[in-house]
Design a protein around this motif. Structure first.
Motif, PDB file in Angstrom:
ATOM      1  N   GLU A 131     -21.105  24.960 -32.623  1.00  0.00           N
ATOM      2  CA  GLU A 131     -22.555  26.081 -32.314  1.00  0.00           C
ATOM      3  C   GLU A 131     -23.073  26.913 -32.421  1.00  0.00           C
ATOM      4  O   GLU A 131     -23.961  27.026 -32.735  1.00  0.00           O
ATOM      5  N   LEU A 132     -21.506  27.783 -33.006  1.00  0.00           N
ATOM      6  CA  LEU A 132     -22.031  29.236 -33.446  1.00  0.00           C
ATOM      7  C   LEU A 132     -22.633  28.645 -34.924  1.00  0.00           C
ATOM      8  O   LEU A 132     -23.575  29.795 -35.791  1.00  0.00           O
ATOM      9  N   LEU A 171       0.734   4.282  -2.592  1.00  0.00           N
ATOM     10  CA  LEU A 171       0.070   6.329  -2.379  1.00  0.00           C
ATOM     11  C   LEU A 171       1.909   6.406  -3.161  1.00  0.00           C
ATOM     12  O   LEU A 171       1.885   7.391  -3.609  1.00  0.00           O
ATOM     13  N   PHE A 225      -7.358  14.094 -20.401  1.00  0.00           N
ATOM     14  CA  PHE A 225      -8.932  14.140 -19.948  1.00  0.00           C
ATOM     15  C   PHE A 225      -8.170  15.771 -20.798  1.00  0.00           C
ATOM     16  O   PHE A 225      -9.310  16.337 -21.004  1.00  0.00           O
ATOM     17  N   VAL A 274     -27.227  26.452 -35.509  1.00  0.00           N
ATOM     18  CA  VAL A 274     -28.333  27.430 -34.429  1.00  0.00           C
ATOM     19  C   VAL A 274     -29.442  26.952 -35.143  1.00  0.00           C
ATOM     20  O   VAL A 274     -30.424  27.539 -35.237  1.00  0.00           O
ATOM     21  N   LEU A 275     -29.065  28.201 -36.264  1.00  0.00           N
ATOM     22  CA  LEU A 275     -30.115  28.338 -37.647  1.00  0.00           C
ATOM     23  C   LEU A 275     -30.008  27.603 -38.770  1.00  0.00           C
ATOM     24  O   LEU A 275     -31.064  27.664 -39.569  1.00  0.00           O
ATOM     25  N   ARG A 296     -16.264  22.171 -31.047  1.00  0.00           N
ATOM     26  CA  ARG A 296     -17.165  22.602 -30.120  1.00  0.00           C
ATOM     27  C   ARG A 296     -17.803  23.323 -30.940  1.00  0.00           C
ATOM     28  O   ARG A 296     -19.382  24.563 -30.887  1.00  0.00           O
ATOM     29  N   ALA A 297     -17.009  24.862 -30.422  1.00  0.00           N
ATOM     30  CA  ALA A 297     -17.439  26.472 -30.547  1.00  0.00           C
ATOM     31  C   ALA A 297     -17.870  26.631 -32.179  1.00  0.00           C
ATOM     32  O   ALA A 297     -19.283  27.811 -32.077  1.00  0.00           O
ATOM     33  N   ARG A 329     -12.744  21.157 -27.379  1.00  0.00           N
ATOM     34  CA  ARG A 329     -13.223  22.549 -27.194  1.00  0.00           C
ATOM     35  C   ARG A 329     -13.303  23.380 -29.125  1.00  0.00           C
ATOM     36  O   ARG A 329     -14.424  24.132 -28.972  1.00  0.00           O
ATOM     37  N   SER A 349       0.805  -1.266   0.009  1.00  0.00           N
ATOM     38  CA  SER A 349       0.003  -0.363   0.033  1.00  0.00           C
ATOM     39  C   SER A 349       1.110   0.747  -0.021  1.00  0.00           C
ATOM     40  O   SER A 349       0.707   2.505  -0.482  1.00  0.00           O
ATOM     41  N   LYS A 350       1.955   1.081   0.910  1.00  0.00           N
ATOM     42  CA  LYS A 350       2.757   2.752   0.517  1.00  0.00           C
ATOM     43  C   LYS A 350       3.059   2.754  -0.831  1.00  0.00           C
ATOM     44  O   LYS A 350       3.504   3.688  -1.093  1.00  0.00           O
TER      45      LYS A 350
END
Lengths: 187, 149
Positions: free
Chosen positions: A39-40, A10, A24, A43-44, A35-36, A32, A6-7
């Motif tokens: 997303e922009l 650790l 991550f 929408v329409l 996605r930016a 990102r 266990s040491k």
């Protein structure tokens, strides 16, 4: 676990946490960027082209209803102040020669400068919509030029391109949407 | 000595002038509001909303053309008596949730709000356990730590 084991565990814990976080954040950063933009642009899509009643550049006048008259149309947002609009002009000319209906939206420009530009580069557009104060652009979620929309036969936006239209973008994305909604090309 | 004080004071004045002009340039255009309440809401909204073009600036900081247009529109909508929510909805309908610096606590952005709560709870639980163990454990001499693990 024995005390010894266990040491050891650790000792490696901080490194493990560090590696997990690196992985991550690496993927989060990669995601990102895309996605930016997604997303922009999204929408329409699948919404009706916003209502407008605006002058053209040739003593004419245009309304939203003209975009819902049974033709799949490209609406190209351009301005004489926009350098990239010059870059895409030759390719848009090719598309017009193939029979693709092209409408210009002259965005945040003056009619004088716009007409000079068209004299010089060639007016390949069926007609222009003059959006001098950028209000229609705002309703279209435009945030620069060039941007190009594919509007279907009922006047519904089916695709939005932010940036230059070139062969790669047309062949890989736009042509498919254009044909899917019944757009015609003379081979 | 007197000269030194004078020099220092003029330097302070120049610096103050620079700060003042920076503030004026940052705003771009100046709108008249019919009440200070509207002005306050305008300042709040333009700080909270993000410029669609520059991506890491809010509307009040951005000098891009599109931010000019959006500020003009927000001013107009405020004077028309629209609520903050109506103005935000108007922009989200055109530019997506991207324009909100505060993402909505629903859908794909829900986890942004939940993860910090989870970590706060998990952290408090760990601290509580460590404290509990320390309390129950007798104080031991140095060199005996191995017995703990």
């Amino acid at each position: 676990m024995t005390p010894e084991a266990s040491k050891k565990f650790l000792v490696f814990a901080p490194l493990t946490v560090f590696l997990l976080m690196s992985v991550f954040f690496y993927f989060a950063l990669q995601m990102r960027e895309n996605r930016a933009v997604d997303e922009l642009t999204s929408v329409l899509v699948d919404k009706p082209f916003p209502d407008f009643q605006l002058p053209g550049l040739h003593n004419d006048f245009h309304t939203q209803a003209e975009l819902a008259q049974g033709q799949v149309t490209l609406v190209n947002v351009w301005g004489s102040w926009c350098p990239s609009c010059r870059d895409e002009h030759p390719y848009l000319t090719q598309l017009v020669e193939q029979g693709v209906p092209l409408v210009g939206m002259n965005y945040k420009d003056t009619p004088e400068a716009a007409l000079d530009w068209l004299d010089y580069f060639g007016d390949i557009y069926a007609y222009h919509i003059q959006d001098r104060d950028g209000r229609l652009g705002l309703n279209l979620g435009v945030y620069g030029a060039p941007e190009t929309f594919i509007v279907d036969k009922q006047g519904i936006i089916r695709y939005k391109r932010v940036g230059v239209v070139n062969e790669r973008v047309w062949e890989s994305e736009m042509k498919q949407v254009y044909l899917q909604y019944g757009g015609l090309i003379n081979e | 000595m007197n000269n030194l004080v004078k020099n220092f004071l003029s330097l302070v004045l120049v610096l103050l002038a620079l700060i003042a002009t920076a503030k004026v340039f940052a705003i771009g255009e100046i709108y008249d509001f019919s009440s200070t309440e509207l002005l306050e809401r305008y300042e709040e909204l333009t700080k909270e909303l993000r410029c669609p073009k520059c991506q890491n600036q809010n509307l009040s900081d951005s000098v891009s053309e599109i931010s000019d247009d959006l500020r003009r529109e927000i001013h107009l909508m405020l004077e028309q008596g629209q609520t903050d929510q109506q103005i935000k909805d108007f922009l989200v309908a055109r530019y997506g949730t991207f324009v909100l610096y505060n993402p909505p606590a629903a859908g794909s952005t829900l986890w942004v709000w939940l993860v910090p709560v989870f970590f706060a709870l998990a952290g408090s639980f760990l601290v509580w356990r460590v404290l509990l163990q320390a309390k129950q454990r007798p104080i031991i001499a140095e060199g005996d730590e191995e017995d703990l693990l």
